[in-house]
Design a protein around this motif. Structure first.
Motif, PDB file in Angstrom:
ATOM      1  N   PRO A 322      23.291 -68.093 -24.163  1.00  0.00           N
ATOM      2  CA  PRO A 322      22.381 -67.080 -23.610  1.00  0.00           C
ATOM      3  C   PRO A 322      22.962 -66.415 -22.373  1.00  0.00           C
ATOM      4  CG  PRO A 322      21.600 -69.285 -23.094  1.00  0.00           C
ATOM      5  CD  PRO A 322      22.741 -69.453 -24.041  1.00  0.00           C
ATOM      6  N   THR A 323      22.575 -65.169 -22.172  1.00  0.00           N
ATOM      7  CA  THR A 323      22.993 -64.427 -20.993  1.00  0.00           C
ATOM      8  C   THR A 323      22.126 -64.801 -19.801  1.00  0.00           C
ATOM      9  OG1 THR A 323      21.522 -62.576 -21.506  1.00  0.00           O
ATOM     10  CG2 THR A 323      23.746 -62.532 -22.455  1.00  0.00           C
ATOM     11  N   ILE A 324      22.528 -64.322 -18.637  1.00  0.00           N
ATOM     12  CA  ILE A 324      21.766 -64.637 -17.429  1.00  0.00           C
ATOM     13  C   ILE A 324      20.387 -63.989 -17.461  1.00  0.00           C
ATOM     14  CG2 ILE A 324      22.708 -62.681 -16.145  1.00  0.00           C
ATOM     15  CD1 ILE A 324      22.747 -64.511 -13.675  1.00  0.00           C
ATOM     16  N   LEU A 325      20.264 -62.843 -18.153  1.00  0.00           N
ATOM     17  CA  LEU A 325      18.954 -62.203 -18.285  1.00  0.00           C
ATOM     18  C   LEU A 325      18.024 -63.022 -19.174  1.00  0.00           C
ATOM     19  CD1 LEU A 325      17.142 -59.775 -17.723  1.00  0.00           C
ATOM     20  CD2 LEU A 325      18.154 -58.641 -19.711  1.00  0.00           C
ATOM     21  N   GLU A 326      18.567 -63.591 -20.245  1.00  0.00           N
ATOM     22  CA  GLU A 326      17.739 -64.392 -21.149  1.00  0.00           C
ATOM     23  C   GLU A 326      17.295 -65.694 -20.490  1.00  0.00           C
ATOM     24  OE1 GLU A 326      19.738 -62.931 -25.382  1.00  0.00           O
ATOM     25  OE2 GLU A 326      20.315 -64.836 -24.469  1.00  0.00           O
ATOM     26  N   THR A 327      18.169 -66.354 -19.765  1.00  0.00           N
ATOM     27  CA  THR A 327      17.777 -67.610 -19.111  1.00  0.00           C
ATOM     28  C   THR A 327      16.762 -67.382 -18.007  1.00  0.00           C
ATOM     29  OG1 THR A 327      19.696 -67.413 -17.638  1.00  0.00           O
ATOM     30  CG2 THR A 327      19.952 -68.729 -19.643  1.00  0.00           C
ATOM     31  N   SER A 328      16.806 -66.219 -17.365  1.00  0.00           N
ATOM     32  CA  SER A 328      15.845 -65.948 -16.286  1.00  0.00           C
ATOM     33  C   SER A 328      14.440 -65.701 -16.811  1.00  0.00           C
ATOM     34  CB  SER A 328      16.306 -64.741 -15.462  1.00  0.00           C
ATOM     35  OG  SER A 328      16.373 -63.579 -16.267  1.00  0.00           O
ATOM     36  N   THR A 329      14.301 -65.446 -18.112  1.00  0.00           N
ATOM     37  CA  THR A 329      12.972 -65.211 -18.696  1.00  0.00           C
ATOM     38  C   THR A 329      12.440 -66.427 -19.439  1.00  0.00           C
ATOM     39  OG1 THR A 329      14.013 -64.284 -20.682  1.00  0.00           O
ATOM     40  CG2 THR A 329      13.414 -62.743 -18.934  1.00  0.00           C
ATOM     41  N   TYR A 330      13.106 -67.592 -19.324  1.00  0.00           N
ATOM     42  CA  TYR A 330      12.629 -68.794 -20.003  1.00  0.00           C
ATOM     43  C   TYR A 330      11.282 -69.242 -19.451  1.00  0.00           C
ATOM     44  CZ  TYR A 330      16.998 -69.665 -22.535  1.00  0.00           C
ATOM     45  OH  TYR A 330      18.066 -69.579 -23.386  1.00  0.00           O
ATOM     46  N   TRP A 331      11.142 -69.189 -18.142  1.00  0.00           N
ATOM     47  CA  TRP A 331       9.946 -69.726 -17.506  1.00  0.00           C
ATOM     48  C   TRP A 331       8.836 -68.688 -17.520  1.00  0.00           C
ATOM     49  CZ3 TRP A 331      10.301 -74.723 -16.861  1.00  0.00           C
ATOM     50  CH2 TRP A 331      11.547 -75.297 -16.634  1.00  0.00           C
ATOM     51  N   THR A 332       7.645 -69.123 -17.881  1.00  0.00           N
ATOM     52  CA  THR A 332       6.472 -68.248 -17.883  1.00  0.00           C
ATOM     53  C   THR A 332       5.499 -68.576 -16.759  1.00  0.00           C
ATOM     54  OG1 THR A 332       5.360 -69.742 -19.447  1.00  0.00           O
ATOM     55  CG2 THR A 332       6.607 -67.882 -20.361  1.00  0.00           C
ATOM     56  N   TRP A 333       5.675 -69.743 -16.120  1.00  0.00           N
ATOM     57  CA  TRP A 333       4.798 -70.111 -15.011  1.00  0.00           C
ATOM     58  C   TRP A 333       5.150 -69.272 -13.796  1.00  0.00           C
ATOM     59  CZ3 TRP A 333       5.022 -74.673 -11.219  1.00  0.00           C
ATOM     60  CH2 TRP A 333       3.780 -74.853 -10.611  1.00  0.00           C
ATOM     61  N   GLY A 334       4.146 -68.803 -13.055  1.00  0.00           N
ATOM     62  CA  GLY A 334       4.336 -67.866 -11.967  1.00  0.00           C
ATOM     63  C   GLY A 334       5.357 -68.272 -10.918  1.00  0.00           C
ATOM     64  N   PRO A 335       5.199 -69.447 -10.257  1.00  0.00           N
ATOM     65  CA  PRO A 335       6.166 -69.826  -9.208  1.00  0.00           C
ATOM     66  C   PRO A 335       7.598 -69.960  -9.721  1.00  0.00           C
ATOM     67  CG  PRO A 335       4.169 -71.130  -9.017  1.00  0.00           C
ATOM     68  CD  PRO A 335       4.056 -70.369 -10.302  1.00  0.00           C
ATOM     69  N   LEU A 336       7.784 -70.571 -10.891  1.00  0.00           N
ATOM     70  CA  LEU A 336       9.139 -70.700 -11.428  1.00  0.00           C
ATOM     71  C   LEU A 336       9.712 -69.347 -11.828  1.00  0.00           C
ATOM     72  CD1 LEU A 336       8.765 -73.926 -13.593  1.00  0.00           C
ATOM     73  CD2 LEU A 336       9.786 -73.704 -11.339  1.00  0.00           C
ATOM     74  N   ARG A 337       8.877 -68.475 -12.354  1.00  0.00           N
ATOM     75  CA  ARG A 337       9.348 -67.143 -12.698  1.00  0.00           C
ATOM     76  C   ARG A 337       9.755 -66.369 -11.448  1.00  0.00           C
ATOM     77  NH1 ARG A 337       5.245 -63.879 -16.235  1.00  0.00           N
ATOM     78  NH2 ARG A 337       4.028 -64.209 -14.341  1.00  0.00           N
ATOM     79  N   TRP A 338       9.029 -66.584 -10.337  1.00  0.00           N
ATOM     80  CA  TRP A 338       9.388 -65.931  -9.087  1.00  0.00           C
ATOM     81  C   TRP A 338      10.705 -66.475  -8.550  1.00  0.00           C
ATOM     82  CZ3 TRP A 338       9.939 -67.902  -4.101  1.00  0.00           C
ATOM     83  CH2 TRP A 338      10.091 -66.941  -3.093  1.00  0.00           C
TER      84      TRP A 338
END
Length: 648
Positions: A322-338
């Motif tokens: 996976p690319t860095i963009l794909e790994t950054s969208t793994y988390w859906t929880w607010g704090p981890l996504r931030w």
């Protein structure tokens, strides 16, 4: 005096630590259930499930602590009375509260009293009979007579079910880890599972479509001449539920046309003048709508999970990390996504994911397969020694520190309960029940999962203490011995030969054949053929490829719409968005065509929900491209303003 003061200090500190640990268990359980449960789950069902899961985790965490305080010989914090209180609260939850709540959630009715009256008569009769027997026992002998029988019956049920489930889990869990380490082998199994699951998924969607068609016919026969408040409320709730089910069906099928609806035999226009029979029929139809939508959503969630695993394994097999963009969208929880939005965190997380998928994953899974296989062998050897009354060598006195005792026995008890619980979700008796991530677990599934875990944890914990043979009786064992009359609990050894025979059947792969000979296929587990045909593999690969292509198209369309919106600096016109949705099949071409009654028009609110699901940019003004009657506007189906199509 100093010894007494020291003992009092130790007791206070131990009680404080126990309370803080229980609070942490409760908080962790709440976080987990919040991740799984739907927003529509009622507060009573959620709190009941939270209490049941928390008590189960509490037992699994504090039984090792009970062993430590027994072996250390110090001041005991957990007393038998504490375990008795935990047991009876868990007993009432899993044998009384959860079944009643599950039946209430599945009942058809528009009011609380109506849903209670529509509960299935057989269950109400059984519970009434059980309550009568309990009252007789209480009147004759009191709690001392009633408690041993309740304890013994619950223990026998749990050991019988756990023998069926554990025999599969002790063999299947190590195999599962070993197979997952090989993407090629695991993909063959998942391709076969995809073919069967796709058929089941389409079946639930067709069932939902048929029930929606029946509800649409019923609402079309609504008579304005015969007015009654209860009947109007029933029609309004049915209309609302039907619209929600239509949106769900549109979401699950991407607007693809389904099979034509065939009217059921004898389905003629209903001209019932009596209000009560008509309301009862509408309640049954409303309940069928809810149940069909729940089944379709469960099947879709399980399909999405399988597709995600297939796509991941295909990428690993082809070395497509996976690319860095794909790994950054793994988390859906607010704090981890931030946190993933920070450049340093995003880079470190991407490197960890790549390192795990490319180097560590298959090695760790192989080690997990060997470790779980060793634990299965140790558990089976302990079962044999328990049955033969052999001394397996006391390991308990060697573990003197709290950390050693907690880790060793928590891992053993957790594996014993975990394999049994994991097997329950692969049992055909479970059906579509399960825990679905991203807040997709409905109330019925949540209560079923809490029921299964609460019924198994306490008897399996007592059986675990019999397996390890602690030199001194723990508070947990003392509590059970106090409640037991000496009739059934010592017969835990009876279930050991049953467990060993079932394990042997699973090792030789004859378990399914025996069930087919006995016509007990419902007790089998969901397994895949060991040597699938080439046609099945090709079909499964094709289904996964279609799902991959559809996700890629959705992602590309989303990026394109976002780029155009940013370039133009304004929202995309609604007309263009509708054309794109029709082009990709999300909206049918006749989405705005009347089908008889104006109540059946594709409404602006439905289109808005579709656009929100697609996460597209849309203007703030939405207009209905047709004519609606006043009653539809009052019920909120139409828009209060209308313009010509050329002005959009």
């Amino acid at each position: 005096m100093e010894m007494e003061q020291q003992a009092a200090v130790d007791l206070v500190s131990g009680t404080t630590g126990l309370a803080l640990s229980a609070l942490l268990v409760l908080l962790g359980t709440w976080v987990i259930l919040h991740h799984f449960s739907q927003r529509e789950v009622g507060w009573l069902a959620f709190l009941s499930a939270l209490l049941g899961f928390s008590l189960s985790f509490f037992i699994m965490f504090f039984v090792p602590y009970d062993i430590f305080q027994t072996l250390s010989g110090g001041q005991k914090v957990l007393m038998p009375n504490n375990w008795q209180f935990v047991y009876w609260v868990s007993f009432v939850l899993c044998w009384v509260t959860y079944p009643l709540l599950s039946e209430y959630e599945a009942a058809a009715g528009f009011t609380f009293a109506g849903r209670l009256m529509s509960l299935r008569g057989i269950w109400c009769g059984l519970y009434a009979l059980g309550t009568f027997i309990l009252l007789i026992c209480l009147l004759i002998g009191g709690v001392d007579v009633l408690a041993p029988w309740c304890l013994s019956m619950a223990n026998v049920w749990a050991l019988l079910v756990s023998s069926l489930l554990m025999s599969y889990g002790l063999i299947a869990v190590p195999r599962q880890f070993w197979r997952q380490a090989s993407p090629t082998f695991e993909l063959k199994r998942l391709y076969c599972a995809a073919v069967a699951l796709d058929e089941a998924r389409l079946s639930t969607q067709y069932e939902l479509q048929d029930v929606i068609a029946e509800a649409r016919v019923e609402t079309a026969q609504r008579s304005a001449q015969f007015w009654d408040p209860s009947l109007e409320r029933a029609f309004a709730l049915l209309q609302l539920t039907m619209e929600e089910c239509e949106l769900l069906h549109l979401e699950l099928t991407n607007g693809a046309p389904g099979r034509p609806h065939q009217p059921a035999c004898g389905s003629t226009p209903r001209q019932l003048e009596d209000v009560a029979p008509r309301v009862e029929y509408l309640a049954q139809l409303h309940g069928a709508l809810r149940q069909a939508s729940i089944e379709a959503r469960r099947a879709a969630c399980r399909w999405d999970e399988l597709i995600n695993r297939c796509l991941l394994l295909e990428d690993i097999e082809e070395s497509l990390l996976p690319t860095i963009l794909e790994t950054s969208t793994y988390w859906t929880w607010g704090p981890l996504r931030w946190l993933c939005q920070l450049p340093c965190i995003r880079t470190v997380w991407h490197k960890l994911v790549v390192f795990w998928l490319s180097i560590l994953r298959h090695r760790v899974l192989r080690l997990m397969a060997l470790a779980t296989g060793a634990l299965s062998v140790v558990i089976l050897a302990s079962q044999v020694m328990l049955f033969l009354d052999l001394d397996q060598g006391q390991l308990s006195p060697v573990l003197r520190s709290f950390l050693e005792t907690e880790v060793i026995y928590a891992v053993g008890l957790g594996y014993l309960v975990g394999t049994t619980y994991w097997s329950g979700f692969r049992w055909r008796v479970a059906g579509w029940y399960g825990l679905y991530s991203n807040r997709n677990t409905d109330a019925g599934s949540l209560l079923w999962c809490a029921t299964l875990l609460s019924r198994l944890v306490m008897p399996l914990s007592y059986h675990f203490l019999l397996l390890i043979r602690v030199p001194l009786p723990t508070s947990f064992q003392v509590a059970f011995n106090r409640m037991d009359s000496g009739t059934l609990l010592p017969t835990n050894k009876v279930f050991v030969p049953i467990l060993l025979c079932l394990v042997l059947c699973h090792c030789l792969n004859v378990y399914s054949k025996l069930l087919q000979m006995l016509s007990l296929e419902n007790l089998d587990f969901d397994t895949v053929e060991s040597s699938p045909s080439h046609e099945v593999l090709s079909e499964g690969r094709r289904l996964v490829e279609i799902a991959r292509r559809r996700r890629s198209e959705d992602r590309t369309l989303q990026l394109e719409l976002n780029e155009r919106a940013e370039e133009s600096g304004r929202a995309i016109p609604l007309r263009m968005q509708i054309a794109r949705l029709i082009e990709e099949g999300t909206l049918p071409q006749d989405w705005n065509v009347a089908r008889g009654e104006c109540c059946e028009l594709r409404t602006t609110r439905q289109l808005l929900e579709v656009l929100r699901m697609k996460k597209e940019n849309f203007p703030h003004e939405f207009f209905f491209l047709g004519h609606v009657c006043g009653s539809c506007i009052i019920r909120g189906q139409g828009s209060l303003s209308a313009v010509e199509p050329s002005e959009i």
